[in-house]
Design an enzyme around this catalytic site. Sequence first.
Site, PDB file in Angstrom:
ATOM      1  N   CYS A  85       0.834  -1.203   0.000  1.00  0.00           N
ATOM      2  CA  CYS A  85       0.000   0.000   0.000  1.00  0.00           C
ATOM      3  C   CYS A  85       0.873   1.259   0.000  1.00  0.00           C
ATOM      4  CB  CYS A  85      -0.969  -0.057   1.176  1.00  0.00           C
ATOM      5  SG  CYS A  85      -2.385   1.038   0.955  1.00  0.00           S
ATOM      6  N   HIS A 193      -3.519  -5.652   1.045  1.00  0.00           N
ATOM      7  CA  HIS A 193      -2.847  -5.866   2.327  1.00  0.00           C
ATOM      8  C   HIS A 193      -2.817  -7.337   2.729  1.00  0.00           C
ATOM      9  CE1 HIS A 193      -2.455  -1.691   3.836  1.00  0.00           C
ATOM     10  NE2 HIS A 193      -3.479  -1.455   3.043  1.00  0.00           N
ATOM     11  N   GLU A 195      -1.169  -8.706   5.011  1.00  0.00           N
ATOM     12  CA  GLU A 195      -1.064  -8.857   6.473  1.00  0.00           C
ATOM     13  C   GLU A 195      -2.437  -8.783   7.147  1.00  0.00           C
ATOM     14  OE1 GLU A 195      -0.556  -6.177   4.847  1.00  0.00           O
ATOM     15  OE2 GLU A 195      -1.042  -4.374   5.999  1.00  0.00           O
TER      16      GLU A 195
END
Lengths: 216, 79
Positions: A85, A193, A195
């Site tokens: 990002c 993302h 994560e």
Amino acid sequence: MKIGIVVFPGSNCDRDCFHVLKTLKQDVRYLWHKNATFPKMDALVLPGGFSYGDYLRTGAIARFSPIMKEVVRFAKGGGKVLGICNGFQVLTETGLLPGVLMRNEGLKFICESVPLEVVNYQTPFTTAYGARSSVQIPIAHMDGNYFADDETLRRLEGEGQVVFRYLNNPNGSARNIAGICSKKGNILGMMPHPERCAEDVLGNQDGRKLFESLIG
Amino acid sequence: MKVNVYVTLKQGVLDPQGKAVGHALDTLGFKNVANVRIGKLIELEIAAKNKTQAKEEVKEMCEKLLANTVIESYQFEIE
């Protein structure tokens, strides 16, 4: 594996990345952006967030943080660098990856889980995905509209540098690009993302494979 | 010396913000408006020996930081 997470003022996904890598039993540490040097690392993560409040352009100021010279040297020497990002935006501003992330076509901040195609599963970040896989990973950005000139786009496609593609383009990105890597494959920039979907409690584990690939 | 730097999107780069503002102007009744494009004005003051030196420095600032030349072009005036 020793993995450093670069923290800029305004980074806000650094802890999420730390958590995932810790869960995977890695030796993770934060690297404050003001430090001009850092200990020997096996990989670096530039996390998501709003470094320097996105002032001027996303990633434009972070690019000149003291740590970035060493990050560039590390990347150019073949070190693995993952930009997620805002991290992707910093990588394009730095020139480590081509193109630029422009304002979303619809002018809105988009926060949702989106389906992606793993276009290149042979990078150090995507080997765990295997051929023709599609995954579901959240995006959360205002400026994720990937743009590059036609020649650059052709080159990216030709060299297998397009790593992730949106199945339903949410932001106007050229050729539905969600993530690209450097020519050698050691630098990956992506808007989604991973994560945020590395544990079942967060919806799915599609993002976990990316970190597992990195660790090898 | 006072400097005004104008950073604008290159021709051919889509400007959704400009488009949205164009639509709003149209809604307000300004039917004679077309091609609205939005850019940035950056004002700064610079201490330089002369205009030539100031010009060189501002150009460098634009190339290195103020504009992303992949999508933006810049102009500036020095008072």
